[in-house]
Design a protein around this motif. Sequence first.
Motif, short mmCIF file in Angstrom:
data_model
loop_
_atom_site.label_atom_id
_atom_site.label_comp_id
_atom_site.label_asym_id
_atom_site.label_seq_id
_atom_site.Cartn_x
_atom_site.Cartn_y
_atom_site.Cartn_z
N ARG A 32 -1.05 8.66 17.67
CA ARG A 32 -1.21 9.00 16.27
C ARG A 32 -0.79 7.59 15.41
NH1 ARG A 32 1.03 14.89 14.82
NH2 ARG A 32 0.07 15.98 16.55
N GLN A 33 -0.95 7.75 14.13
CA GLN A 33 -0.73 6.48 13.36
C GLN A 33 -0.18 7.00 11.90
OE1 GLN A 33 -3.80 3.63 13.00
NE2 GLN A 33 -2.30 1.94 12.54
N THR A 34 0.79 6.32 11.23
CA THR A 34 0.99 6.53 9.80
C THR A 34 0.92 5.13 9.24
OG1 THR A 34 2.26 7.54 8.36
CG2 THR A 34 3.29 6.67 10.14
N ALA A 35 0.57 5.14 7.69
CA ALA A 35 0.84 3.94 7.09
C ALA A 35 2.10 4.23 6.12
CB ALA A 35 -0.42 3.71 6.03
N ALA A 36 2.78 5.34 6.49
CA ALA A 36 4.11 5.61 5.56
C ALA A 36 4.95 4.39 5.40
CB ALA A 36 4.86 6.64 6.30
N PHE A 37 5.28 3.41 6.37
CA PHE A 37 6.15 2.38 6.04
C PHE A 37 5.37 1.24 5.64
CE2 PHE A 37 7.19 5.34 9.36
CZ PHE A 37 8.67 5.56 8.85
N ALA A 38 4.27 1.15 5.26
CA ALA A 38 3.61 -0.11 4.71
C ALA A 38 4.72 -0.86 3.79
CB ALA A 38 2.28 0.37 3.66
N SER A 39 4.58 -2.24 4.08
CA SER A 39 5.67 -3.14 3.28
C SER A 39 4.97 -4.29 2.51
CB SER A 39 6.42 -3.78 4.54
OG SER A 39 5.62 -4.63 5.42
N HIS A 40 3.78 -4.01 2.15
CA HIS A 40 3.23 -4.95 1.09
C HIS A 40 2.28 -4.17 0.15
CE1 HIS A 40 3.46 -8.83 3.43
NE2 HIS A 40 3.47 -7.89 4.39
N ALA A 41 2.85 -4.63 -1.09
CA ALA A 41 1.99 -3.97 -1.98
C ALA A 41 0.48 -4.05 -2.31
CB ALA A 41 2.69 -4.73 -3.57
N ASP A 42 -0.14 -2.97 -2.82
CA ASP A 42 -1.64 -3.03 -2.79
C ASP A 42 -1.94 -3.78 -4.31
OD1 ASP A 42 -1.20 -1.21 -4.77
OD2 ASP A 42 -2.02 0.32 -3.76
N PRO A 43 -3.13 -4.50 -4.43
CA PRO A 43 -3.43 -5.02 -5.77
C PRO A 43 -3.16 -4.25 -7.06
CG PRO A 43 -5.10 -5.25 -4.29
CD PRO A 43 -4.27 -4.34 -3.64
N ALA A 44 -3.23 -2.85 -7.14
CA ALA A 44 -2.76 -2.28 -8.32
C ALA A 44 -1.42 -2.45 -8.71
CB ALA A 44 -3.40 -0.64 -8.00
N GLU A 45 -0.51 -2.38 -7.58
CA GLU A 45 0.96 -2.52 -7.92
C GLU A 45 1.31 -3.87 -7.94
OE1 GLU A 45 3.43 -0.91 -8.09
OE2 GLU A 45 5.12 -1.58 -7.32
N MET A 46 0.51 -4.89 -7.57
CA MET A 46 0.80 -6.40 -8.01
C MET A 46 0.29 -6.42 -9.36
SD MET A 46 1.61 -8.46 -5.51
CE MET A 46 1.66 -8.44 -3.87
N LEU A 47 -0.59 -5.70 -9.93
CA LEU A 47 -0.95 -5.89 -11.52
C LEU A 47 0.25 -5.37 -12.07
CD1 LEU A 47 -4.70 -5.42 -11.16
CD2 LEU A 47 -3.63 -7.51 -11.93
N ARG A 48 0.79 -4.33 -11.74
CA ARG A 48 1.83 -3.52 -12.53
C ARG A 48 3.02 -4.47 -12.63
NH1 ARG A 48 -0.33 1.27 -10.30
NH2 ARG A 48 1.26 0.95 -8.29
N ILE A 49 3.37 -5.16 -11.43
CA ILE A 49 4.65 -6.16 -11.38
C ILE A 49 4.06 -7.34 -12.52
CG2 ILE A 49 6.06 -7.60 -9.95
CD1 ILE A 49 5.21 -5.44 -7.68
N PHE A 50 3.08 -7.79 -12.36
CA PHE A 50 2.96 -9.47 -12.98
C PHE A 50 1.94 -9.31 -14.23
CE2 PHE A 50 3.65 -10.08 -8.37
CZ PHE A 50 4.73 -10.83 -8.24
N ALA A 51 1.60 -8.06 -14.64
CA ALA A 51 0.85 -8.10 -15.76
C ALA A 51 1.50 -9.12 -16.96
CB ALA A 51 0.47 -6.94 -16.23
N GLY A 52 2.61 -8.61 -16.84
CA GLY A 52 3.67 -9.32 -18.08
C GLY A 52 3.92 -10.76 -18.10
N THR A 53 3.52 -11.35 -16.91
CA THR A 53 3.80 -12.70 -16.68
C THR A 53 2.82 -13.67 -17.56
OG1 THR A 53 2.53 -12.79 -14.46
CG2 THR A 53 5.24 -12.06 -14.64
N THR A 54 1.75 -13.21 -17.76
CA THR A 54 0.91 -13.86 -18.50
C THR A 54 0.48 -15.23 -17.98
OG1 THR A 54 2.14 -14.58 -20.18
CG2 THR A 54 0.62 -12.65 -20.44
N PRO A 55 0.14 -15.54 -16.57
CA PRO A 55 0.13 -16.82 -16.06
C PRO A 55 -1.02 -17.40 -16.23
CG PRO A 55 -0.54 -15.23 -14.27
CD PRO A 55 0.12 -14.47 -15.45
#
Length: 546
Positions: free
Chosen positions: A483-506
């Motif tokens: 069996r396998q699970t992705a429950a412990f994934a430790s890297h953000a997906d691109p959508a989460e990255m956009l939520r974190i960095f959208a306000g930084t206007t690089p």
Amino acid sequence: MNKNLYRIGWRLPVLLVLLLLAALVVRVPAVYGGPSDEPGPVVYFGSGGQESVSGSLHALEFAGDLYLVDVGSFIGGDGRNYPWPAEVDPAALRGVFITHAHADHLGRLPLLLHEGYRGPIYMSRVTYAIARLTLPANLQYADLGPERFYYSRHNQGRERIPVHLEGSEGGAASVQPANRVYFSASRPELSARGYYLARPVREKLAADLLERIAEQVVIVDPGQVLELASAGLRASFIATSHIPGSVMVRFDYQGFTVLFSGDVGGDSSPLLPANPRLEQPIDILFLEGTYAYGQRADLARERERFRREVAELVTAGKRVVIPAFVLDRSQQVMFEISRAIGEGRLPPAQTVRVCSPAARQLLRLYADMAADYRRDRTLAAYFSPAMAGADFLPPGYIARCSGDRPANPLGLEPGEIGIMSSGMADYAAARQALLDYLEDPQTVFYFVGYQAPGSLGGRLTATPPPASLRIGDQQRRVRAEIRQTAAFASHADPAEMLRIFAGTTPERIFLVHLDKDRGPGLAARYRQELGAEVIIPRPGQRYRLR
Ligand SMILES: [Zn+2]
């Protein structure tokens, strides 16, 4: 007289104006052209973590002053850990920043110290606490190039021979000079050649390394602003949810801002603080791109499923083997098992064997931090309040993995849970468990992390699953359940990255720490959604940031 007065009368102001102009001409270079006040150039180059997901080593030059963000080691075929990159002169380095304690972000620190670096090493207090446990364990694999070793001729013919390091007094007295057999090798080669570092040597090397680091480490807590030795340069940390202690590093240099994301978590761990939503303009953003795929599943629900399934399997009398990475993953798994006990899904004294000395040391560190959480206010920057009640050493925890019966060398019985390094089952106890239990239908191998396609775990979790598996020179039929699970994934997906960095206007984004093939697609997405220029830097190439 009147005429003379008149003459002086217009000459004096003219003279004063001329003097003022002359003064300005002399002053101009000092005010606008001098080296101290002109905005200094900022240059980036990397020697690892460009077009690869390991070996992170990023160099920044602020008006020629050199700083590093991370000194990670390469893993697998990503690159060579020796020699130290020629373009990074340890004598010219002004400071080293470590984003977190994973080996692919600090594994080349022993080599950097070996190369003579004596300056500050900036890291968070939790990264330091973890590194003090993990770096010594990594020392036997740290590649410092060819070194001279010797062993006792009395040990010749043994299957594995303990060796000593020339020049290190650790345990040297135990081998008489007349009995020494010398050879040259790098540390990573030792194991393949049938050698291992004798325990006193390992202990001496570890003690020396920890002493050196203790002299050079500078603890920085998130929110603290650090004034660096280079004029006008400040640095600060922002906590992220990747693993305990992980931070982003922000540089402010004469009105110019550079942010390194480090590794950013997927907000999957209930023990870590939620990812920030940054509302601060950044000129240059260095963004990790490990998880370049689609959108993640609901990770909280995945964790719930993991607890339920493990409980069901154990109740059904199955032997549950969980191959897990030593740092953070083993502890997260134990936390979920404790939660399952708390929820009444598992009995209070459920047996959980942890088969990895390093994972056990880290479990104790996590338990200490959980116990200190309410007293030590600095820990709130690194953990969520859930850490206060977290149980990493439940009553049925057993720090022993050896059985009384020859047929069961690891000692894991049906109805028991074993957390075993390594995470992809290529080494250590997890690999041994494959040899011992893969043909047993009463056993379930539950993988809790990413599995590289070529690894034993990767081959077992492939679709369709294999009927048999070659492990070294041995063959096993696959009778156990996988069996396998992705429950412990430790890297953000691109959508989460956009939520974190959208306000930084690089203005510009440099994508690092990513799979070469996935880069262009990810770059196009960020280009479109953040309106920034997106660059995938090439190893060793210099980029002028300002
Ligand atoms: Zn990491």
